[in-house]
Design an enzyme around this catalytic site. Structure first.
Site, PDB file in Angstrom:
ATOM      1  N   GLN A 259       0.827  -1.198   0.000  1.00 14.28           N
ATOM      2  CA  GLN A 259       0.000   0.000   0.000  1.00 14.28           C
ATOM      3  C   GLN A 259       0.860   1.246   0.000  1.00 14.28           C
ATOM      4  O   GLN A 259       0.618   2.194  -0.754  1.00 14.28           O
ATOM      5  CB  GLN A 259      -0.890  -0.030   1.250  1.00 14.28           C
ATOM      6  N   HIS A 262       2.497   3.009  -3.174  1.00 10.64           N
ATOM      7  CA  HIS A 262       1.687   3.743  -4.160  1.00 10.64           C
ATOM      8  C   HIS A 262       2.027   5.225  -4.196  1.00 10.64           C
ATOM      9  O   HIS A 262       2.076   5.848  -5.253  1.00 10.64           O
ATOM     10  CB  HIS A 262       0.193   3.635  -3.810  1.00 10.64           C
ATOM     11  N   GLU A 327     -10.481   1.960   2.906  1.00 10.59           N
ATOM     12  CA  GLU A 327     -10.680   1.525   1.520  1.00 10.59           C
ATOM     13  C   GLU A 327     -10.519   0.000   1.451  1.00 10.59           C
ATOM     14  O   GLU A 327     -11.356  -0.696   0.894  1.00 10.59           O
ATOM     15  CB  GLU A 327      -9.648   2.231   0.642  1.00 10.59           C
ATOM     16  N   HIS A 328      -9.392  -0.492   2.005  1.00  8.90           N
ATOM     17  CA  HIS A 328      -9.114  -1.932   2.020  1.00  8.90           C
ATOM     18  C   HIS A 328      -9.008  -2.410   3.466  1.00  8.90           C
ATOM     19  O   HIS A 328      -8.284  -1.812   4.247  1.00  8.90           O
ATOM     20  CB  HIS A 328      -7.778  -2.252   1.346  1.00  8.90           C
ATOM     21  N   HIS A 420     -51.664  21.506  -9.105  1.00  8.43           N
ATOM     22  CA  HIS A 420     -51.472  20.064  -8.926  1.00  8.43           C
ATOM     23  C   HIS A 420     -52.818  19.396  -8.665  1.00  8.43           C
ATOM     24  O   HIS A 420     -53.140  18.363  -9.246  1.00  8.43           O
ATOM     25  CB  HIS A 420     -50.528  19.789  -7.751  1.00  8.43           C
TER      26      HIS A 420
END
Lengths: 430, 430
Positions: A259, A262, A327-328, A420
């Site tokens: 991770q 990145h 996220e993970h 209406h």
């Protein structure tokens, strides 16, 4: 070295709350620059696109060379390592098979009154897929974005990818070819987003734009939102690994670093109930860091945003996971399945010691475009649902209208909307 | 008087394209004001909320009176017309029954390799529902937003509604009570959105904010997006009615005006293959306008944005409908069902001569929060899906990891991410 938080210390809640609020991204204020670029592309079309590409990408194009030709795709495919092509094909097929299960079903029924109701799903007509240039130009991301669009039935999938100094990752073209995307433009940045949203002489406008990008791309997507649809604005990636002491510290260290490599703003967090194991993982991280190509990036990420959280028992860590809303979420312990069932906020969960998150990045079949920065509290990863939309259907006969009319008229009058009320009443000679 | 476009004239395409591009909203640039208000609420909390409410709503509150008490709900319910309450209950029950069908199913399966994949849906933990004050404070909108959240299983649904000069529409409280919403704050504008997104001493932060609002509310929602989720940014309402000459022109005129009375920026469009019928509808509109309470609003909308489009055959109008991508599409002719099946871009379709769009506003059961301003090309109306999110699940054993490892490693290496490759390889002693 990452920070360590111990859930059994008195100041844990304060420190954990502060940790949750940590900003990992400094977003430059590029709004005005982006606004100008979009306006210029809307006015001058191709000409503006060509000018910006020359300026920002140092790449001289003409209206004829904006679009990538078949010969270039052929050349990219011919030059690619056959094993990589086979891996991309496997990834494509697995992504396709999994996403096929996400196709929503239409619904049409009559209720007890005989009122017919329905929901009908149709694909978005055209989608633009942005792919970053340079080192973050990932063929796997092309598949993760393009395959769900194809599965959804989107007729026109267009790709924009910048070629800084004329250089394009040929595997991006291979992935596009494998995903059935043939309309690709070598433009990037806010100018590419503007072209996709508003169209130019050469680039036809699309209805929705997806895909990751830098600050300019993100700002441009926000600005064109409304004119076209957009997907989420993705932030730097993150993983939360919950692991007990029975793991090989080298495995867990490798996952944390996958991770961290990145981006310097990526975040890797380890939650464990075993302090000795935590120390062993930290030592393994330090040692593996020295052997990584992107070691400098990973080291900065681990130093600035990495964290080790010690808890008295893994079972109690569900609440922490939900607050982090990662996220993970990787669960490396025997009772992972039961833990996963209790987690509410996570983009994706990787269950058991043999499911490193990296499998999900490439060949698991699920999507790797997932909510970051705690947005798993309210949003989902990319799916077929992002490429379809729902039309609701209502059908009454005169009998059904008569049954529902009094309530509709009462509510219209209560809201002061007598036009209406009349639209209903006039059909009943009321 | 509305404009008339005739599809059989030579300049139709030019005029229709220009018509599609018509901007109906001038959005004031309130971004900086809103930014300041949000920052102030984040810093000063309740105190700021109270200050802005005094300034903008001319309403003096304290931390104790920010939240509406049970007695006020009771009083509102006791004072409400019983027929209106019954109508709201019918609406709630019908909305609830229809939206229950939208609950997505979890999926979990093993593929041929034995890899386990899944999608699991969970409700968003907490949702803030914004309700405008003044004349646009509609109890029906409270139901349309709150009921799907309840059906989704959201535990905490919070409402914010301003009370300008201390005045609150009691039916909004009745609708909240009927929908099971008990946490309601009498605050509005950007300050309410800031409180919902960031929390104050009294207002707990939520994970997602939905509901319509003015320019300040819309700008605030855009600015807090990312910190929390938001729904669409709704524009002025619109209807496209496709009708043949067999309709009573008074009915169709009433339907056009039901839309037009909402807002001077609302849009009513009639597509017909019968010029004499079109003229009769226009005459009926002119006559009915004089008898509407909101006649001035409706007249301005019809004059500035209304349109009559003459086509040689209704059958050919599907393409026009798709380009307009209307929020509401009303089909008043015998072959409506076949036409509906061919339409791609519409928020909701109302089939047949006895399905005036107004039924969908109140008691049809489907949602009246729908995509406006041509966004039905890429988005859907509000549904249960807006209040849930999906977590993807991946689970491999050592055998499955061994099967997928070579492709994952090949792709990681092709992308220059050797930390990714190692995270897989290390588990195989490769």
């Amino acid at each position: 070295m990452a920070i360590t938080l111990d859930a059994q210390t008195a100041d844990f809640e304060t420190r954990f709350a502060a940790f949750l609020e940590t900003k990992r991204e400094v977003s430059d204020d590029v709004d005005q620059t982006v606004r100008d670029i979009i306006a210029d592309v809307r006015t001058r079309g191709d000409e503006a696109l060509i000018d910006y590409t020359k300026r920002f990408d140092r790449n001289s194009l003409s209206a004829e060379t904006l679009r990538i030709g078949e010969a270039e795709f052929d050349a990219a495919l011919a030059a690619a390592d056959p094993e990589t092509v086979k891996a991309l094909e496997l990834a494509r097929d697995r992504i396709s098979a999994h996403h096929l299960r996400q196709l929503p079903a239409d619904d049409r029924y009559a209720d007890a009154l005989g009122v017919e109701l329905g929901s009908r799903w149709t694909p978005v007509e055209s989608v633009g897929l942005y792919v970053p240039g340079g080192t973050a130009s990932y063929p796997s991301s092309v598949l993760m974005n393009a395959v769900p669009a194809q599965v959804a039935g989107v007729e026109r999938v267009v790709m924009a990818v910048p070629a800084p100094d004329g250089v394009l990752n040929p595997l991006v073209l291979v992935a596009a070819r494998l995903a059935g995307v043939s309309e690709v433009y070598r433009v990037g940045g806010a100018q590419a987003i503007a072209a996709l949203a508003y169209g130019t002489q050469t680039v036809g406008a699309v209805a929705k734009i997806v895909g990751p990008g830098n600050a300019y791309v993100a700002a441009a997507k926000r600005q064109v939102f409304g004119k076209v649809g957009i997907d989420m604005i993705a932030g730097p990636s993150e993983v939360l690994i919950v692991a007990d002491g029975d793991n090989d510290p080298e495995w867990i260290a490798a996952d944390l670093l996958a991770q961290a490599e990145h981006d310097t703003a990526a975040q890797s967090i380890l939650v464990t109930d075993d302090a000795a194991f935590a120390a062993a993982v930290e030592a393994a991280v330090a040692s593996q860091l020295t052997r990584l190509k992107r070691g400098e990036t990973a080291a900065a990420s681990w130093r600035d945003f990495g964290a080790v959280i010690l808890v008295p028992s893994l079972d109690g860590a569900v609440a922490l996971a939900d607050r982090i809303a990662p996220e993970h979420l990787e669960l490396a312990f025997d009772a992972a399945e039961a833990f996963a069932a209790r987690v509410r906020n996570a983009g994706a969960i990787f269950i058991g010691r043999h499911t490193p998150e990296v499998i999900g990045d490439y060949v698991g079949g699920s999507n790797h475009v997932l909510p970051t920065a705690r947005s798993a509290r309210f949003s989902s990863g990319l799916s077929v649902l992002d490429f379809v939309k729902r039309t609701s259907i209502l059908k009454l006969g005169s009998e059904q209208l008569r049954a529902l009319a009094p309530a509709a008229i009462a509510l219209a009058e209560a809201e002061g909307l007598d036009g209406h009320a009349r639209s209903v009443a006039i059909r009943l000679n009321m």
